[in-house]
Design an enzyme around this catalytic site. Structure first.
Site, PDB file in Angstrom:
ATOM      1  CE  LYS A  71     -13.833  -2.353   1.221  1.00 30.78           C
ATOM      2  NZ  LYS A  71     -12.714  -1.907   2.035  1.00 30.78           N
ATOM      3  CE  LYS A 101      -6.519  -6.984  -1.099  1.00 28.40           C
ATOM      4  NZ  LYS A 101      -7.862  -6.471  -1.250  1.00 28.40           N
ATOM      5  CE  LYS A 137      -4.335  -1.655   1.459  1.00 31.59           C
ATOM      6  NZ  LYS A 137      -5.645  -1.215   1.307  1.00 31.59           N
TER       7      LYS A 137
END
Ligand code: ATP
Ligand code: MG
Length: 334
Positions: free
Chosen positions: A197, A194, A112
């Protein structure tokens, strides 16, 4: 020991098919086997910047998604993480107990933060300690999450064990529960990433609130490869996109990937993609429709959340009090 399940999802964007198959469906399938607490992880959402109005709406949307997906409002406890302050307090305490080296090993932080490690908020680095607090406050025995969260549940176990060794037996050491299939649904545009959202591209995912047209279109345009449908599982090696679509088809129709392969044996992609699009529409759009109905009654959702908060706080506060007592904090005089 009674089985107690705790899990949550962040209000960072609309819920995806990945969240549904990796987390919520697992919760629904085992909901009558344990005492369950499901929360909206709003304090985790702010580890990356959020639009305030959007996060507000998404919080209601997530509660609606929990209910519309089939979680029983009579037997499950639903609440917002930010409504139970004990999460924050134990989160801080566990942050102080978390060796930097353990946190540095978390692959999700590396994914991230990417190249922005110096500019992102420090909370993205320390959030696994808050997640440990979310779980340990309730003496959860089982934590059903997608595969990407397994490492954080393992960190939670390590923190619980080391805390218990230092201060006495306070925490229950929880087990991660990871679905055999569906635990890592991949992006529709890149089978090595993956489905998330928060991905900037909406074409990478199916959202529970997508229209039938959007779903069909996204599946039609989903990445495949230059081949045809496989005739055996071995042929799926190094074909992550096709493997992912087959897995989604199997999960939603209740059959194994091997049976899906038999059904579409060697055919071109288009009949399979048409069938998959229709199947997702059939399974997902009723959930979206129900979510829209539930989101129209905010007062009812807030009543449910208030009830859940009280139940959650009743379980969490004694754990926090015990933690503070064994660490030497002076109890707040009544
Ligand atoms: P974000 O991109 O903001 O991190 P997310 O889609 O990863 O969003 P989270 O709120 O982080 O969703 O995670 C909620 C739950 O959904 C967790 O249990 C997580 O493991 C699971 N999950 C997330 N993505 C997937 C996926 N692609 N496949 C299966 N499970 C998933
Ligand atoms: Mg995530």
């Amino acid at each position: 020991m009674q089985k107690r399940i705790v899990s949550g999802i962040k209000p960072t964007s609309s819920m995806t098919l990945g969240n549904y198959l990796g987390a919520i469906k697992v919760w629904v399938d085992s909901q009558y086997e344990a005492e369950n607490l499901f929360f909206v992880a709003d304090h985790h959402a702010i580890t990356v910047p959020q639009d305030p109005k959007e996060m507000h709406e998404l919080t209601f949307e997530l509660v609606a998604a929990y209910i519309a997906s089939g979680l029983d409002i009579e037997t499950n406890t639903f609440f917002l993480q930010s409504h139970v302050p004990a999460h924050m307090e134990l989160g801080w305490i566990l942050t102080c107990q978390s060796p930097m080296g353990w946190l540095k090993r978390m692959t999700q932080f590396k994914d991230k933060a990417g190249k922005n490690q110096d500019s992102i908020g420090a909370g993205l680095f320390t959030y696994p300690s808050l997640m440990a607090a979310d779980i340990l406050l309730y003496s959860a025995t089982h934590v059903p999450v997608g595969d990407d969260q397994k490492q954080h549940v393992e960190l939670t176990r390590d923190l619980a064990i080391s805390f218990n060794q230092k201060f006495g037996d306070v925490f229950t050491v929880p087990e991660p529960v990871i679905a055999k299939e569906g635990a890592r649904i991949m992006s529709l545009r890149d089978g090595t990433k993956k489905m998330s959202k928060s991905d900037p591209s909406d074409m990478t995912r199916i959202n529970l609130l997508d229209s039938a047209e959007a779903i069909v279109d996204k599946i039609k345009r989903a990445k495949t490869d230059t081949g045809v449908m496989p005739s055996s599982s071995e042929e799926l090696k190094d074909r992550p996109e096709v493997k992912n679509l087959i897995e989604i088809y199997g999960l939603l129709s209740g059959i194994s990937s091997v049976q899906v392969i038999e059904q579409f044996d060697g055919q071109p992609f288009s009949p399979f993609k048409n069938a998959l699009g229709e199947l997702i529409v059939e399974k997902i759009t009723p959930i979206g429709a129900q979510m829209n109905v539930l989101m129209n009654d905010r007062a009812e959702l807030l009543r449910l959340l208030a009830k859940g908060r009280d139940k959650a706080a009743d379980l969490a506060n004694p754990t926090l009090a015990k933690v503070k007592e064994v660490m030497g904090f002076v109890a707040n005089p009544s």
